[in-house]
Design a protein around this motif. Structure first.
Motif, PDB file in Angstrom:
ATOM      1  N   PRO A 128     -37.914  -1.998  -7.871  1.00  0.00           N
ATOM      2  CA  PRO A 128     -38.481  -2.459  -9.141  1.00  0.00           C
ATOM      3  C   PRO A 128     -37.489  -2.354 -10.289  1.00  0.00           C
ATOM      4  CG  PRO A 128     -39.926  -0.875  -8.039  1.00  0.00           C
ATOM      5  CD  PRO A 128     -38.604  -0.822  -7.344  1.00  0.00           C
ATOM      6  N   TYR A 176     -37.301  -1.136 -14.224  1.00  0.00           N
ATOM      7  CA  TYR A 176     -38.013  -0.267 -15.159  1.00  0.00           C
ATOM      8  C   TYR A 176     -37.468  -0.432 -16.580  1.00  0.00           C
ATOM      9  CZ  TYR A 176     -39.827   1.990 -10.970  1.00  0.00           C
ATOM     10  OH  TYR A 176     -40.442   2.233  -9.764  1.00  0.00           O
ATOM     11  N   THR A 213     -38.784  -5.101 -20.667  1.00  0.00           N
ATOM     12  CA  THR A 213     -38.350  -3.721 -20.464  1.00  0.00           C
ATOM     13  C   THR A 213     -38.485  -2.884 -21.732  1.00  0.00           C
ATOM     14  OG1 THR A 213     -36.025  -4.156 -21.056  1.00  0.00           O
ATOM     15  CG2 THR A 213     -36.656  -4.462 -18.732  1.00  0.00           C
ATOM     16  N   GLN A 269     -42.871  -0.493 -15.961  1.00  0.00           N
ATOM     17  CA  GLN A 269     -42.342  -1.196 -14.794  1.00  0.00           C
ATOM     18  C   GLN A 269     -42.608  -2.675 -14.982  1.00  0.00           C
ATOM     19  OE1 GLN A 269     -43.518   0.273 -10.907  1.00  0.00           O
ATOM     20  NE2 GLN A 269     -43.189  -1.724  -9.958  1.00  0.00           N
ATOM     21  N   THR A 277     -32.001  -2.636 -19.061  1.00  0.00           N
ATOM     22  CA  THR A 277     -32.984  -1.924 -18.254  1.00  0.00           C
ATOM     23  C   THR A 277     -32.914  -0.427 -18.508  1.00  0.00           C
ATOM     24  OG1 THR A 277     -31.450  -1.619 -16.413  1.00  0.00           O
ATOM     25  CG2 THR A 277     -32.768  -3.659 -16.427  1.00  0.00           C
ATOM     26  N   LYS A 278     -33.867   0.275 -17.931  1.00  0.00           N
ATOM     27  CA  LYS A 278     -33.870   1.737 -18.011  1.00  0.00           C
ATOM     28  C   LYS A 278     -32.608   2.315 -17.390  1.00  0.00           C
ATOM     29  CE  LYS A 278     -36.533   5.730 -16.285  1.00  0.00           C
ATOM     30  NZ  LYS A 278     -36.492   6.511 -17.542  1.00  0.00           N
ATOM     31  N   THR A 313     -39.706   4.389 -21.738  1.00  0.00           N
ATOM     32  CA  THR A 313     -40.750   5.390 -21.569  1.00  0.00           C
ATOM     33  C   THR A 313     -41.423   5.572 -22.921  1.00  0.00           C
ATOM     34  OG1 THR A 313     -39.565   6.515 -19.780  1.00  0.00           O
ATOM     35  CG2 THR A 313     -41.247   7.774 -20.947  1.00  0.00           C
ATOM     36  N   THR A 322     -43.609   5.339 -18.182  1.00  0.00           N
ATOM     37  CA  THR A 322     -42.452   4.446 -18.035  1.00  0.00           C
ATOM     38  C   THR A 322     -42.921   3.053 -17.632  1.00  0.00           C
ATOM     39  OG1 THR A 322     -40.960   6.245 -17.413  1.00  0.00           O
ATOM     40  CG2 THR A 322     -40.317   4.028 -16.771  1.00  0.00           C
TER      41      THR A 322
END
Length: 525
Positions: A474, A476, A363, A490, A290-291, A479, A488
């Motif tokens: 959420p 994320y 993602t 989601q 994930t981010k 980007t 970015t």
């Protein structure tokens, strides 16, 4: 032959011998009868080798996908309901981990009850096998304690009727048992093995390292320090390349303390198929970073990306970062095993573009660990060993335990800096004079990025009591440049929920409580 090959060979040899008897012999040929087994040292070796089959393998990746740094890519996967907080005691995930752990415990119990029947001229060898079995049993109890808290402590074979009246043992007593079990095991195990056939076999360091892990989980910090100290001097060192640590070339290196061994064709895993981007022979992207994970990696100056003077460039987010980011994650512009270039942005037009298929990473990140070019031809037939415990974790366990004890001496800095300054990582050393809080942040950072997707994050955010903060909201991803606008990603229709009143422990599976009404349940389930 290595450990798995020997186990398979001995099983086939025994089966062939059983088949070559008089046709009127009623001994079953699909299993080994007790009255013909437990005779020789070879029997004992075959039996202890079989216990390794119950070790965790690719399921450790799934555990990290239940944390802030990972995500279960398909929303309809049973794991996704754990992320969403909508699971309950009927969850197949919750039951599966319980069932597999007790399967391993039962096998170890059975071995320890019967191995002394073997006629031996080398008692030390039988004691070694006992040490291996005790360590493998303790491994399962560490997992159970971390996931469920109080669990039944079963150390002997039990009857069906007995299984219906088992009660949960307080988790503190489970950790007492683990401590004693691993201390006893360490005394029975050799420091190392010299024979090639013993690659992957548990040595003394594995017992001490697992004890250090368990004591850290239990908050028994001095015991964790003591156990981690025992590992030092046993020959373990950090492998010089983090980038290659999860490759075939690095198998059985001096950093690996415990792993699950695999062999192509004979006893493979499918980790390439599980993790690879969709463009790679329809890789499943089952569990994706994930981010949160991508943003956690510091800049090459040793600062957080949002810190003043970090030199972080949002337009080029992967430049000048902790090298472990690119060693661990596939990011835009990376070469893939097929020779293609990874371009996950929704407008890229590639097979890996977000939204191109429900299987592509949602993602925009894919895990690079364990994705080896050798497995591209047949992604479901991987022979790469899955690392379950390595020396870097022991160093960080030592450092964290010392920090929690407020013993902020130079050995703490040395342990953390050794991990930060691996030859191909070479991050700046920690500055001297940090407070306990600052050192706590430093060691937690190292555990997050160093051990990402190695099965430890779920236990960490539970014992740190940070899950209630990091596991709500959420998910994320990347980007990307959306017509000149940085946007970015989601993940669509996915909102995590973590209820601190109950989600710090999984529920006791309902199937178990249906069979055994004496089992109590965790709070608020």
């Amino acid at each position: 032959m290595n450990l798995i090959n020997r186990s398979i060979f001995l099983f086939l040899l025994t089966a062939l011998a059983a088949c070559n008897k008089n046709l009127l012999d009623t001994t079953p040929t699909d299993r080994l009868a007790v009255n013909v087994f437990w005779k020789t040292e070879a029997d004992a070796k075959l039996a202890v080798n079989a216990l390794y089959l119950d070790l965790d393998s690719t399921n450790i990746l799934a555990l990290d996908a239940l944390t802030d740094i990972g995500h279960t890519n398909q929303n309809f996967d049973v794991q996704a309901y754990v992320e969403l907080g909508t699971y309950d005691q009927s969850s197949a995930k919750v039951y599966g981990e319980w069932k597999s752990a007790y399967k391993g415990i039962h096998a170890a119990n059975y071995f320890l009850e019967n191995v002394d029947k073997v006629t031996t001229v080398t008692p030390a060898l039988i004691n070694q096998f006992k040490g291996e079995a005790k360590t493998l049993r303790a491994y399962q109890y560490i997992k159970l304690a971390g996931l469920y808290g109080d669990v039944p402590l079963v150390t002997t074979s039990i009857t069906l009727e007995q299984s219906r009246t088992l009660k949960r043992t307080p988790v503190s007593e489970i950790y007492d048992f683990i401590d004693k079990e691993l201390t006893d095991a360490a005394a029975l195990l050799p420091a190392t093995y010299t024979a090639a056939a013993d690659k992957g076999r548990i040595a003394r360091g594995a017992a001490w390292a697992l004890k250090a892990r368990a004591d850290l989980f239990a908050g028994r910090y001095q015991l964790a320090v003591d156990a981690a100290t025992e590992v030092n001097g046993l020959g373990y060192t950090l492998y010089d390349s983090y980038q290659k640590l999860f490759s075939y070339a690095a198998e059985n290196n001096k950093e690996v303390i415990l792993d699950k061994q695999f062999i192509k064709d004979n006893y493979p895993n499918n980790i390439f198929a599980i993790l690879a981007p969709y463009s790679q022979k329809n890789g499943n992207s089952s569990y994706v970073p994930t981010k949160v994970l991508a943003d956690t990696y510091q800049t090459s100056t040793g600062k957080k990306i949002n810190s003043s003077g970090s030199n972080f460039d949002p337009a080029h987010p992967y430049d000048n970062r902790d090298p472990r980011l690119r060693y661990s994650l596939f990011v835009d512009g990376d070469a893939l095993p097929s020779g293609l270039i990874f371009h996950p942005a929704p407008n890229s037009g590639t097979a890996d573009a977000i939204g191109s298929t429900y299987i592509a990473s949602t993602t925009g990140y894919n895990l690079k660990k364990y994705i080896n070019p050798e497995d591209y031809v047949n992604p479901g037939n991987c022979g790469i060993n899955i690392i379950l415990l390595r020396y870097a974790e022991v160093l960080l366990t030592y450092a964290e335990a010392k920090i929690e004890l407020n013993q902020l001496d130079q050995t703490v800095y040395n342990a953390i800096n050794a991990v930060r300054q691996r030859a191909d990582v070479n991050m700046p050393a920690l500055p001297a004079g940090l407070t306990q809080s600052q050192l706590r942040d430093a060691v937690r950072y190292e555990r997050t990025v160093e051990l990402a997707f190695e099965g430890q994050r779920l236990y960490d955010i539970r014992r740190w009591k940070t899950a209630e903060t990091v596991m709500n909201g959420p998910v994320y991803g990347i980007t990307w440049n959306n017509n000149g606008q940085l946007t970015t990603v989601q993940v669509v229709s996915f909102n995590r929920a973590f209820d601190k009143s109950r989600h710090y422990l999984w529920p006791v599976p309902q199937k178990e409580r249906d069979l055994d009404p004496a089992l109590s349940q965790n709070p608020n389930w």
